[in-house]
Structure formats: structure tokens, C-alpha cells
Design a protein around this motif. Structure first.
Motif, mmCIF file in Angstrom:
data_model
loop_
_atom_site.group_PDB
_atom_site.id
_atom_site.type_symbol
_atom_site.label_atom_id
_atom_site.label_comp_id
_atom_site.label_asym_id
_atom_site.label_seq_id
_atom_site.Cartn_x
_atom_site.Cartn_y
_atom_site.Cartn_z
ATOM 1 N N ARG A 79 0.816 -1.220 0.000
ATOM 2 C CA ARG A 79 0.000 0.000 0.000
ATOM 3 C C ARG A 79 0.851 1.273 0.000
ATOM 4 N N VAL A 80 2.098 1.181 -0.412
ATOM 5 C CA VAL A 80 2.982 2.342 -0.381
ATOM 6 C C VAL A 80 2.441 3.434 -1.300
ATOM 7 N N PHE A 81 2.535 4.660 -0.835
ATOM 8 C CA PHE A 81 2.036 5.794 -1.628
ATOM 9 C C PHE A 81 2.906 7.035 -1.444
ATOM 10 N N SER A 82 3.017 7.502 -0.188
ATOM 11 C CA SER A 82 3.629 8.812 0.059
ATOM 12 C C SER A 82 5.075 8.869 -0.388
ATOM 13 N N GLU A 83 5.842 7.811 -0.142
ATOM 14 C CA GLU A 83 7.267 7.838 -0.461
ATOM 15 C C GLU A 83 7.503 8.058 -1.959
ATOM 16 N N ILE A 84 6.843 7.234 -2.783
ATOM 17 C CA ILE A 84 7.035 7.356 -4.226
ATOM 18 C C ILE A 84 6.395 8.649 -4.744
ATOM 19 N N TYR A 85 5.273 9.035 -4.177
ATOM 20 C CA TYR A 85 4.580 10.239 -4.621
ATOM 21 C C TYR A 85 5.441 11.475 -4.404
ATOM 22 N N VAL A 86 6.080 11.572 -3.237
ATOM 23 C CA VAL A 86 6.894 12.751 -2.936
ATOM 24 C C VAL A 86 8.167 12.749 -3.765
ATOM 25 N N LEU A 87 8.823 11.608 -3.888
ATOM 26 C CA LEU A 87 10.085 11.548 -4.629
ATOM 27 C C LEU A 87 9.905 11.823 -6.113
ATOM 28 N N THR A 88 8.735 11.520 -6.658
ATOM 29 C CA THR A 88 8.503 11.731 -8.090
ATOM 30 C C THR A 88 7.585 12.916 -8.363
ATOM 31 N N ASN A 89 7.296 13.704 -7.324
ATOM 32 C CA ASN A 89 6.394 14.859 -7.469
ATOM 33 C C ASN A 89 5.020 14.464 -8.015
ATOM 34 N N GLY A 90 4.592 13.271 -7.658
ATOM 35 C CA GLY A 90 3.261 12.801 -8.038
ATOM 36 C C GLY A 90 3.158 12.212 -9.429
ATOM 37 N N SER A 91 4.271 12.147 -10.150
ATOM 38 C CA SER A 91 4.221 11.648 -11.527
ATOM 39 C C SER A 91 4.379 10.141 -11.624
ATOM 40 N N GLY A 92 4.962 9.515 -10.585
ATOM 41 C CA GLY A 92 5.203 8.078 -10.651
ATOM 42 C C GLY A 92 6.387 7.707 -11.511
ATOM 43 N N GLY A 93 7.302 8.643 -11.710
ATOM 44 C CA GLY A 93 8.492 8.344 -12.497
ATOM 45 C C GLY A 93 8.246 8.522 -13.984
ATOM 46 N N PRO A 94 9.247 8.218 -14.810
ATOM 47 C CA PRO A 94 9.115 8.382 -16.267
ATOM 48 C C PRO A 94 8.025 7.476 -16.829
ATOM 49 N N GLY A 95 7.008 8.083 -17.440
ATOM 50 C CA GLY A 95 5.908 7.300 -17.992
ATOM 51 C C GLY A 95 5.014 6.671 -16.949
ATOM 52 N N GLY A 96 5.164 7.071 -15.683
ATOM 53 C CA GLY A 96 4.368 6.475 -14.617
ATOM 54 C C GLY A 96 4.720 5.039 -14.310
ATOM 55 N N LYS A 97 5.909 4.582 -14.719
ATOM 56 C CA LYS A 97 6.276 3.181 -14.536
ATOM 57 C C LYS A 97 6.665 2.844 -13.101
ATOM 58 N N SER A 98 6.933 3.859 -12.292
ATOM 59 C CA SER A 98 7.332 3.597 -10.908
ATOM 60 C C SER A 98 6.190 3.815 -9.916
ATOM 61 N N GLN A 99 5.000 4.114 -10.402
ATOM 62 C CA GLN A 99 3.905 4.358 -9.476
ATOM 63 C C GLN A 99 3.420 3.057 -8.853
#
Length: 344
Positions: free
Chosen positions: A224-244
Motif C-alpha cells: 500500500r505504499v504511496f507517500s514515499e514514491i509520490y513525494v520523490l517523483t512529485n506525483g508523476s510516478g516516475g518516467p511514464g508512470g512506470k514507478s507508481q
């Protein structure tokens, strides 16, 4: 003398039950219902069956999110299961000033994940402390794309989760280590066991229940991880959203007036199924023997009742047969004279 009405316990439980029903059970049931519809904001939902679920496994975004969540579990579970145990063994000793170390190790737990995420983004930025240090030492000539590369984003976010969770699970292990008998360590030392043997043969079995609980909690939290990846990627989920993660995908799919609530609910149901599995597994490991013993006792009792009924039925059948044959010979011998006339 004080009298208690039969409904008094129910009155005391009513506020908690209403709270759970309104804020837990009803949203869960509503989510399950919406998963089988094409619900959108400001529009009446229509039932579409399992169409949302069949669409999931052909959705590239869902596959990426599922891989991210599973990889997050693989990274966090082993490290957050054993590192807090080692940390608890270090701070378990009763030496002067040990409380300061315990407080220091626990401090990341009370820090806001958003604040820590912003600090982490500064550390792992292309011009952050870590890249500058690596270039200064000479390990690399160019900055490492910690916050751009898909896999490095997941590793960076997992390091944040591990750093924040060490203190919390350390406290859990400290409570479990308090129940391990010191005599076991002394006996193992007298037998010549080294520190590794004592750790593996005494400590690990002693905290097995806590270890299973910690593993299950980490698995659920990692899925259920959300905040860590959201903050590090500024809500984009990485390039192409592949890390969301899956929670990020749910948030992005269902937000706004054009959000697909039905599809987001279907993802939520799948996420619930994935998180309930480790909890059931831990329950089986901790109470599997008791469950099997209870089932065996019930099965034995059921077979015993069947056998008893069969014996009673066979006894009645045999008794009826004997009574029918012996009735003419016993009327004159076993029955009192005054009852004999009545029988005739």
C-alpha cells in the motif's frame, strides 16, 4: 442494589459499532459494488459485470504498478524483518545512556513521511549530497539518476521506508525479547554455542511470533505504499508512470470529475486480495496447529456421534426383534398378575 438491563452492553458497544459500520464496512461494501459498475462522478453507475477486472490484466499501467508494489515488498520485507531485530539486540542491554540511543533510533518513526520524503529528494537529486559525494570520491564522473530511473526510484523510496520503519519494529522486537528466557542463553553458552548459534537457535525461535507479525505488517504496508514514491517523483510516478504504486494508480484513476470510479474500485479490490493473503498466511503459521487440532477433535466427535447413533439404531432393531419373538413366553412370567389380566 444496582440493576443492569439486558441491553446495557449493546448500548456501550453501539458507538464503536456505528463508527466501524459507517467508516469501514459500508465503504468496503460500496467499493466492491462499484468494482462491477462503470461508475463515474455525477453519473448513475451501470452494472457491467467483471469487465473492469478483465481490463486490468491488459492495462499496462496496472502491470507496472503491480510490479512496483511486489518489488517494494521484496526489498522491504527481508530488511525490515531482520535489521530491527539486530538493532533491538544492540539496545536491549541495560547500560548507562541506552535510553538515549533508543530514543534516537525511534525518532524517524515520529517524523512526517512527507518531510522525510522532501529531505530524501534533496539527498538523491542529481546535484544532491549523495551524487556530489560520489563524484568527489571518484566513484562516478556523472550524476546517478536516482529520481529519474524507474528502478532507482523504487530503491530510493524503499530506503526511505526502511529508515523510517527501523525504530517502530525495533520496539516490537524489544517487547518480544523480554519474553525470551535468559537461562536458554546461559545453557547454550555452557554447551559451547557461539553468538551466531545462540542467535539462530535461541533468539529467532523466541521471537518467531513477533517476526511473523512484523513480516505481515511490512508486506501489507509495502503493498500500500504511496507517500514515499509520490513525494520523490512529485506525483508523476516516475518516467511514464512506470514507478507508481497500486495506490497511486487508484488515486490517479479515480480523481477528478472524469475519474473512473468503477475501474479504481476494481484495482482496490485486487489490492485488498493481495494484502489479505499474507495476513491469512501468518494466521495459519501461528495458529495452524491449533486449527488442525480443533478440526481433528470435531471430526473425531462427529464420527463418535455417528457410531453411537448406529449402535443405538442396531440395538433398537435387535430389541424389537427379541420382544416380538419372546412376547408370548414372557407375559406369564415377568408381568404381575393384576397387570396380566389387563394385558389379556
Amino acid at each position: 442494589m444496582k440493576f443492569q438491563r439486558w441491553y446495557t452492553p449493546y448500548l456501550l458497544l453501539a458507538p464503536a459499532l456505528i463508527w466501524v459500520a459507517v467508516f469501514a464496512i459500508w465503504p468496503f461494501l460500496n467499493t466492491v459494488y462499484l468494482a462491477f459498475t462503470d461508475a463515474r462522478p455525477l453519473r448513475t453507475p451501470n452494472f457491467i459485470g467483471v469487465e473492469n477486472f478483465t481490463q486490468l490484466f491488459s492495462d499496462e499501467r496496472f502491470i507496472y504498478a503491480l510490479i512496483t508494489s511486489l518489488l517494494y515488498v521484496v526489498l522491504c520485507v527481508p530488511l525490515l524483518t531482520f535489521l530491527p531485530l539486530l538493532l533491538a539486540l544492540l539496545v536491549e542491554k541495560k547500560v548507562p545512556g541506552i535510553s538515549v540511543f533508543r530514543t534516537t533510533y525511534y525518532f524517524p518513526v515520529i517524523a512526517s513521511v512527507v518531510v522525510v520524503g522532501i529531505i530524501w529528494s534533496w539527498l538523491f537529486d542529481s546535484r544532491g549530497i549523495i551524487n556530489e559525494s560520489l563524484q568527489f570520491i571518484g566513484i562516478t564522473d556523472t550524476p546517478i539518476d536516482f529520481l529519474i530511473d524507474r528502478w532507482l526510484i523504487i530503491i530510493s523510496a524503499a530506503s526511505l521506508t526502511i529508515w523510517k520503519g527501523l525504530g517502530y519494529y525495533m520496539v516490537v522486537y524489544l517487547a518480544a525479547l523480554g519474553n525470551v528466557s535468559k537461562e536458554l542463553y546461559e545453557a547454550a553458552a555452557l554447551d559451547g554455542a557461539g553468538w551466531w548459534r545462540r542467535f539462530w537457535s535461541v533468539t529467532v525461535p523466541g521471537v518467531r511470533g513477533a517476526m511473523m507479525l512484523v513480516s505481515a505488517l511490512i508486506t501489507v504496508a509495502a503493498m500500500r505504499v504511496f507517500s514515499e514514491i509520490y513525494v520523490l517523483t512529485n506525483g508523476s510516478g516516475g518516467p511514464g508512470g512506470k514507478s507508481q504504486s497500486m495506490v497511486m494508480l487508484i488515486q490517479q484513476t479515480g480523481k477528478g470529475l472524469n475519474g473512473n470510479l468503477g475501474y479504481a474500485s476494481a484495482i482496490s479490490v485486487v489490492l485488498f486480495a493481495l494484502t489479505i493473503v499474507p495476513l491469512l498466511f501468518v494466521m495459519y503459521l501461528n495458529q495452524g496447529e491449533e486449527i488442525r487440532e480443533t478440526l481433528r477433535i470435531r471430526k473425531t466427535a462427529k464420527l463418535a456421534r455417528r457410531a453411537a447413533k448406529a449402535r443405538v439404531a442396531s440395538g433398537r432393531a435387535a430389541s424389537g426383534h427379541v420382544t416380538t419373538d419372546a412376547a408370548p413366553t414372557t407375559v406369564g412370567t415377568d408381568v404381575a398378575p393384576e397387570e396380566r389380566e389387563n394385558l389379556r
